[in-house]
Design a protein around this motif. Structure first.
Motif, short mmCIF file in Angstrom:
data_model
loop_
_atom_site.label_atom_id
_atom_site.label_comp_id
_atom_site.label_asym_id
_atom_site.label_seq_id
_atom_site.Cartn_x
_atom_site.Cartn_y
_atom_site.Cartn_z
N ALA A 30 0.82 -1.21 0.00
CA ALA A 30 0.00 0.00 0.00
C ALA A 30 0.85 1.26 0.00
CB ALA A 30 -0.93 -0.01 1.21
N GLU A 31 1.95 1.24 0.77
CA GLU A 31 2.83 2.40 0.81
C GLU A 31 3.53 2.60 -0.54
OE1 GLU A 31 4.78 5.72 1.64
OE2 GLU A 31 3.17 4.83 2.83
N ALA A 32 3.95 1.49 -1.18
CA ALA A 32 4.58 1.59 -2.50
C ALA A 32 3.59 2.14 -3.52
CB ALA A 32 5.08 0.21 -2.93
N ALA A 33 2.31 1.77 -3.40
CA ALA A 33 1.30 2.31 -4.31
C ALA A 33 1.13 3.81 -4.11
CB ALA A 33 -0.02 1.58 -4.11
N ARG A 34 1.12 4.25 -2.86
CA ARG A 34 1.02 5.69 -2.58
C ARG A 34 2.22 6.43 -3.16
NH1 ARG A 34 -1.42 3.75 2.30
NH2 ARG A 34 0.60 3.57 3.33
N PHE A 35 3.39 5.83 -3.03
CA PHE A 35 4.60 6.44 -3.59
C PHE A 35 4.47 6.58 -5.10
CE2 PHE A 35 8.74 6.18 -5.60
CZ PHE A 35 9.51 7.08 -4.88
N GLY A 36 3.97 5.54 -5.76
CA GLY A 36 3.81 5.60 -7.20
C GLY A 36 2.88 6.72 -7.64
N ARG A 37 1.77 6.88 -6.92
CA ARG A 37 0.82 7.93 -7.29
C ARG A 37 1.36 9.32 -6.97
NH1 ARG A 37 -2.59 3.98 -5.09
NH2 ARG A 37 -2.79 5.09 -3.10
N ALA A 38 2.23 9.41 -5.95
CA ALA A 38 2.76 10.72 -5.56
C ALA A 38 3.94 11.15 -6.41
CB ALA A 38 3.19 10.68 -4.08
N ASN A 39 4.64 10.22 -7.03
CA ASN A 39 5.90 10.55 -7.68
C ASN A 39 5.88 10.40 -9.20
OD1 ASN A 39 8.22 10.98 -5.50
ND2 ASN A 39 6.78 9.46 -4.71
N ASP A 41 3.46 11.22 -12.82
CA ASP A 41 2.26 11.78 -13.41
C ASP A 41 1.34 10.64 -13.84
OD1 ASP A 41 3.27 14.35 -13.12
OD2 ASP A 41 4.22 14.32 -15.11
N TYR A 42 0.06 10.80 -13.62
CA TYR A 42 -0.87 9.77 -14.08
C TYR A 42 -2.25 10.36 -14.28
CZ TYR A 42 -2.89 9.17 -9.37
OH TYR A 42 -3.53 9.35 -8.16
N VAL A 43 -3.02 9.67 -15.09
CA VAL A 43 -4.42 10.01 -15.32
C VAL A 43 -5.23 8.84 -14.78
CG1 VAL A 43 -6.14 10.69 -17.02
CG2 VAL A 43 -3.72 11.21 -17.42
N ARG A 55 -12.59 1.03 -16.06
CA ARG A 55 -11.75 2.18 -15.80
C ARG A 55 -10.29 1.74 -15.80
NH1 ARG A 55 -16.02 3.81 -16.74
NH2 ARG A 55 -17.31 5.35 -15.62
N LEU A 56 -9.41 2.65 -16.16
CA LEU A 56 -7.98 2.35 -16.15
C LEU A 56 -7.19 3.60 -15.77
CD1 LEU A 56 -6.87 3.67 -19.04
CD2 LEU A 56 -7.83 1.56 -19.98
N ASN A 57 -5.99 3.35 -15.26
CA ASN A 57 -5.06 4.42 -14.90
C ASN A 57 -3.89 4.40 -15.88
OD1 ASN A 57 -6.72 4.81 -12.69
ND2 ASN A 57 -5.33 3.83 -11.24
N ILE A 58 -3.45 5.57 -16.30
CA ILE A 58 -2.36 5.70 -17.27
C ILE A 58 -1.22 6.49 -16.65
CG2 ILE A 58 -1.68 6.53 -19.55
CD1 ILE A 58 -4.69 6.42 -20.31
N PHE A 59 -0.02 5.91 -16.69
CA PHE A 59 1.21 6.57 -16.24
C PHE A 59 2.09 6.78 -17.46
CE2 PHE A 59 -0.49 4.38 -12.61
CZ PHE A 59 -0.14 5.13 -11.49
N ASN A 131 -6.52 4.56 -28.35
CA ASN A 131 -6.45 5.86 -27.68
C ASN A 131 -5.12 6.19 -27.03
OD1 ASN A 131 -9.49 6.91 -27.58
ND2 ASN A 131 -9.52 4.70 -27.23
N ILE A 132 -4.23 5.23 -26.87
CA ILE A 132 -3.03 5.47 -26.06
C ILE A 132 -2.08 6.46 -26.71
CG2 ILE A 132 -1.51 3.64 -26.94
CD1 ILE A 132 -2.16 4.64 -23.23
N ALA A 133 -2.18 6.67 -28.02
CA ALA A 133 -1.31 7.64 -28.69
C ALA A 133 -1.50 9.04 -28.11
CB ALA A 133 -1.58 7.64 -30.19
N ARG A 134 -2.69 9.33 -27.61
CA ARG A 134 -2.95 10.65 -27.01
C ARG A 134 -2.15 10.86 -25.73
NH1 ARG A 134 -8.85 11.33 -25.74
NH2 ARG A 134 -9.05 9.08 -25.83
N TYR A 135 -1.66 9.78 -25.14
CA TYR A 135 -0.89 9.84 -23.90
C TYR A 135 0.59 9.50 -24.13
CZ TYR A 135 -5.62 9.76 -22.04
OH TYR A 135 -6.95 10.03 -21.77
N GLY A 136 1.00 9.48 -25.39
CA GLY A 136 2.39 9.24 -25.72
C GLY A 136 2.75 7.79 -25.94
N GLY A 137 1.77 6.90 -25.87
CA GLY A 137 2.05 5.48 -26.06
C GLY A 137 1.95 5.06 -27.52
#
Length: 275
Positions: A30-39, A41-43, A55-59, A131-137
């Motif tokens: 859980a702490e590693a997940a918080r670190f990932g979201r804090a450090n 950029d993500y949508v 739903r999905l999250n994009i980093f 759609n991922i090209a819009r996020y640089g993928g």
């Protein structure tokens, strides 16, 4: 072996009770997940379909000058629990090395059925491709990974024509659903005979042509190690049994750690490592 003994053994095999200090492991995750979201950029909670759980999250990738390969991760939880946010820690293992990370949610059983879960995973891949090209993928370089139930979904996706997936990593997967149906897990899953027959990759001829990594932790229960080994051989690849890792740390300390052999194998599959 009697049915009673079978049930006791299978309950043990599909339980996390044998993981030492499991509460501390969960807290570290859980702490590693918080670190990932804090450090990074993500949508978050991007819709890929009509269901509330689509739903999905994009980093987005760092340190890249053009479209980046995409690593799409599917979480486990026996198809009925956990969520994408909890696996935000995977960003550390991919985003700094030029990969866009996508972590998906999907409808959970038993309210959803297995056909809905598998269909959602396929829908997520289709959305990313479009759609991922819009996020640089790069939509032409989509790779997938997943653990436990997510490992099962990796196998299902790779065996379905038209997905366009370039490679996959199935970690601690459940490839034969029949033993699950005889364990305590089925008290809530309520797998039907039709679901077991239709969604057990180990029980049918497969058409998987994309590069595939099949791995499990050396400290996992016998049934997870055996299903991993059997499925790898079925697919014509060598299983990767990682010493010292269990059903949780195979992701936390294996897939997410850029220094770990498993992470390096997946980045190599993506073309991000030359050695």
């Amino acid at each position: 072996m009697s049915d009673g003994i079978d049930r006791v053994w299978l309950d043990e095999q599909f339980s996390l009770d044998r993981i030492e200090d499991i509460e501390q492991v969960f807290a570290r995750r859980a702490e590693a997940a918080r670190f990932g979201r804090a450090n990074f950029d993500y949508v978050s909670a991007v819709p890929y379909g009509p269901h509330a759980a689509h739903r999905l999250n994009i980093f987005p990738a760092r340190n890249t000058s053009g479209p980046s390969p995409v690593q799409l991760f599917i979480h486990g939880g026996f198809w009925r629990s956990l969520d994408a946010d909890l696996f935000s820690f995977l960003a550390s293992g991919f985003v700094p090395f030029g990969a866009t990370l996508v972590v998906i949610d999907y409808p959970l059983m038993p309210r959803a059925r297995m056909v809905d879960v598998v269909g959602a995973a396929g829908l997520a891949v289709e959305w990313v491709a479009g759609n991922i090209a819009r996020y640089g993928g790069d939509p032409d370089r989509i790779f997938i990974s997943g653990n436990s139930a997510g490992g099962h979904l990796v196998a299902e996706l790779l065996d379905r024509a038209g997905t366009g997936i370039r490679g996959g990593a199935a970690l601690s997967g459940i490839f034969d659903l029949e033993p699950v149906s005889r364990s305590f897990q089925n008290d809530s899953l309520m797998l039907t005979p039709e679901e077991i027959a239709d969604f057990s990759p180990a029980a049918r001829a497969l058409d998987i042509t994309a590069p595939l990594i099949v791995a499990a932790g050396g400290m996992e229960t016998e049934i997870f190690r055996q299903q991993t080994t059997d499925f790898a051989h079925q697919c014509g690849v060598e299983p990767l049994i990682v010493p010292g890792l269990d059903h949780i740390t195979i992701v936390l300390d294996g897939l997410a750690d850029p220094a770990a052999d498993l992470n390096r194998a997946v980045r190599r599959q993506m073309g991000l490592l030359a050695d």
